[in-house]
Design an enzyme around this catalytic site. Sequence first.
Site, PDB file in Angstrom:
ATOM      1  N   ASP A   3       0.872  -1.183   0.000  1.00 44.16           N
ATOM      2  CA  ASP A   3       0.000   0.000   0.000  1.00 44.16           C
ATOM      3  C   ASP A   3       0.903   1.226   0.000  1.00 44.16           C
ATOM      4  O   ASP A   3       2.115   1.119   0.205  1.00 44.16           O
ATOM      5  CB  ASP A   3      -0.908   0.001   1.246  1.00 44.16           C
ATOM      6  N   LYS A  17     -12.140   0.954 -14.896  1.00 45.15           N
ATOM      7  CA  LYS A  17     -12.587  -0.346 -14.392  1.00 45.15           C
ATOM      8  C   LYS A  17     -13.040  -1.260 -15.544  1.00 45.15           C
ATOM      9  O   LYS A  17     -12.977  -2.494 -15.424  1.00 45.15           O
ATOM     10  CB  LYS A  17     -13.697  -0.157 -13.358  1.00 45.15           C
ATOM     11  N   TYR A  32     -13.427   6.843 -13.861  1.00 39.64           N
ATOM     12  CA  TYR A  32     -13.318   5.629 -13.032  1.00 39.64           C
ATOM     13  C   TYR A  32     -13.908   4.447 -13.807  1.00 39.64           C
ATOM     14  O   TYR A  32     -13.297   3.367 -13.865  1.00 39.64           O
ATOM     15  CB  TYR A  32     -14.082   5.865 -11.723  1.00 39.64           C
ATOM     16  N   ASN A  56      -5.799  -5.039  -6.073  1.00 38.83           N
ATOM     17  CA  ASN A  56      -6.989  -4.459  -5.463  1.00 38.83           C
ATOM     18  C   ASN A  56      -6.895  -2.947  -5.259  1.00 38.83           C
ATOM     19  O   ASN A  56      -7.924  -2.287  -5.147  1.00 38.83           O
ATOM     20  CB  ASN A  56      -7.220  -5.185  -4.120  1.00 38.83           C
TER      21      ASN A  56
HETATM   22  N1  LIG Z   1     -16.001   0.741  -1.920  1.00 43.14           N
HETATM   23  C1  LIG Z   1     -16.682   0.687  -3.042  1.00 43.14           C
HETATM   24  O1  LIG Z   1     -17.829   1.145  -3.124  1.00 43.14           O
HETATM   25  C2  LIG Z   1     -16.084   0.019  -4.254  1.00 43.14           C
HETATM   26  C3  LIG Z   1     -16.954  -0.440  -5.241  1.00 43.14           C
HETATM   27  C4  LIG Z   1     -16.410  -1.066  -6.368  1.00 43.14           C
HETATM   28  C5  LIG Z   1     -15.046  -1.231  -6.477  1.00 43.14           C
HETATM   29  N2  LIG Z   1     -14.226  -0.773  -5.497  1.00 43.14           N
HETATM   30  C6  LIG Z   1     -12.784  -0.993  -5.661  1.00 43.14           C
HETATM   31  O2  LIG Z   1     -12.304  -1.769  -4.583  1.00 43.14           O
HETATM   32  C7  LIG Z   1     -10.896  -1.545  -4.428  1.00 43.14           C
HETATM   33  C8  LIG Z   1     -10.591  -1.319  -2.977  1.00 43.14           C
HETATM   34  O3  LIG Z   1     -11.274  -0.141  -2.568  1.00 43.14           O
HETATM   35  P1  LIG Z   1     -11.863   0.078  -1.100  1.00 43.14           P
HETATM   36  O4  LIG Z   1     -13.307   0.344  -1.239  1.00 43.14           O
HETATM   37  O5  LIG Z   1     -11.385  -0.990  -0.205  1.00 43.14           O
HETATM   38  O6  LIG Z   1     -11.188   1.495  -0.791  1.00 43.14           O
HETATM   39  P2  LIG Z   1     -10.187   2.001   0.342  1.00 43.14           P
HETATM   40  O7  LIG Z   1      -9.997   3.435   0.002  1.00 43.14           O
HETATM   41  O8  LIG Z   1     -10.693   1.614   1.670  1.00 43.14           O
HETATM   42  O9  LIG Z   1      -8.845   1.176   0.066  1.00 43.14           O
HETATM   43  C9  LIG Z   1      -8.021   1.426  -1.025  1.00 43.14           C
HETATM   44  C10 LIG Z   1      -6.583   1.237  -0.606  1.00 43.14           C
HETATM   45  O10 LIG Z   1      -5.779   1.442  -1.774  1.00 43.14           O
HETATM   46  C11 LIG Z   1      -4.661   2.217  -1.394  1.00 43.14           C
HETATM   47  N3  LIG Z   1      -4.101   2.917  -2.561  1.00 43.14           N
HETATM   48  C12 LIG Z   1      -4.580   4.017  -3.190  1.00 43.14           C
HETATM   49  N4  LIG Z   1      -3.772   4.356  -4.194  1.00 43.14           N
HETATM   50  C13 LIG Z   1      -2.757   3.458  -4.207  1.00 43.14           C
HETATM   51  C14 LIG Z   1      -1.604   3.285  -5.010  1.00 43.14           C
HETATM   52  N5  LIG Z   1      -1.292   4.140  -6.003  1.00 43.14           N
HETATM   53  N6  LIG Z   1      -0.800   2.223  -4.765  1.00 43.14           N
HETATM   54  C15 LIG Z   1      -1.084   1.367  -3.755  1.00 43.14           C
HETATM   55  N7  LIG Z   1      -2.133   1.488  -2.949  1.00 43.14           N
HETATM   56  C16 LIG Z   1      -2.973   2.530  -3.174  1.00 43.14           C
HETATM   57  C17 LIG Z   1      -5.167   3.166  -0.336  1.00 43.14           C
HETATM   58  O11 LIG Z   1      -4.120   3.690   0.464  1.00 43.14           O
HETATM   59  C18 LIG Z   1      -6.109   2.260   0.438  1.00 43.14           C
HETATM   60  O12 LIG Z   1      -5.438   1.599   1.494  1.00 43.14           O
HETATM   61  C19 LIG Z   1     -10.560  -0.378  -5.351  1.00 43.14           C
HETATM   62  O13 LIG Z   1      -9.969  -0.874  -6.535  1.00 43.14           O
HETATM   63  C20 LIG Z   1     -11.908   0.243  -5.650  1.00 43.14           C
HETATM   64  O14 LIG Z   1     -11.920   0.912  -6.889  1.00 43.14           O
HETATM   65  C21 LIG Z   1     -14.703  -0.163  -4.381  1.00 43.14           C
END
Ligand SMILES: NC(=O)c1ccc[n+]([C@@H]2O[C@H](COP(=O)([O-])OP(=O)(O)OC[C@H]3O[C@@H](n4cnc5c(N)ncnc54)[C@H](O)[C@@H]3O)[C@@H](O)[C@H]2O)c1
Length: 260
Positions: free
Chosen positions: A40, A163, A159, A93
Amino acid sequence: MDPMLDFTGKVALITGAASGFGRGLAAELGKRGARLVLGDINMEALDKLVADLEADGVDALARRCDVSSEDDCKAMVDTAMERFGRLDLAANNAGIAHGFIGVEDLTEEVLDQQMNVNVKGVMFGMKYQIPAMRQSGGGAILNTSSMAGIGGGPKIGAYAASKHAVIGLTRTAAVESGRKNIRVNAICPYYTRTPMLEGGEGLASGGEADKTLAMMAAGSPMKRIGEPEEIVAVMMMLLSPANSFMNGQAIAVDGGVSAF
Ligand SMILES: NC(=O)c1ccc[n+]([C@@H]2O[C@H](COP(=O)([O-])OP(=O)(O)OC[C@H]3O[C@@H](n4cnc5c(N)ncnc54)[C@H](O)[C@@H]3O)[C@@H](O)[C@H]2O)c1
């Protein structure tokens, strides 16, 4: 342990592991015997997670990894191979979203940010994970896409573009690597209660937060958004050693949104 969820001895790499889905996945895999290489950009949160996991007897290590950097993505795989001598599972992720904005107002800067993290992270990840898994006799890769990777994402166009690209890369890698016993799938969650939604700069933060969350909930047949553990449960199923013939799929976890 139930063989469907027995990850004993497996080596798993997770990006974006410090928060949300990545954090939940690390905890569940660790509980079931996996050894973890976690990356991360938020090292404070990641170090704390690894300390908690180690206290529970999990073999885990933290590595700073900005997934938009090819060198960092390579270093994650090198770390797994050096420390554990193999790589069985990878969850690409890490991801970022952008504030709500219509297509006509999108900027190159916003698109570049989305592509740099959401698409390059998956591409650079798989580029090094696949050879390491070949060397390990096979494996499973799980890329985090989104419902915005399957259909339109109103007001989150850049976004959504990123995706959709994640699914294109997932299907391509699945077709290329199936014969090497490497499965590649994507998960496509609907809005889910993680810091991406409810954090300081989350999609549903600030003065309009309640209204935004209510709109997100209304958009789903189940009339609610997801909870992180509901997404992590499916991530576990997708990576399960028992799930040995699913390849190249983009699985919606969406309360029925895609059934409309
Ligand atoms: N939460 C939602 O509603 C949702 C829905 C669909 C998809 N997603 C996807 O799920 C995945 C995880 O998201 P989440 O909801 O757990 O969000 P989150 O913000 O809780 O976690 C994302 C993590 O990614 C890290 N991060 C950001 N940029 C980074 C980089 N350049 N390199 C390494 N790490 C990085 C952040 O520090 C964070 O710890 C993402 O790909 C997001 O697009 C989330």
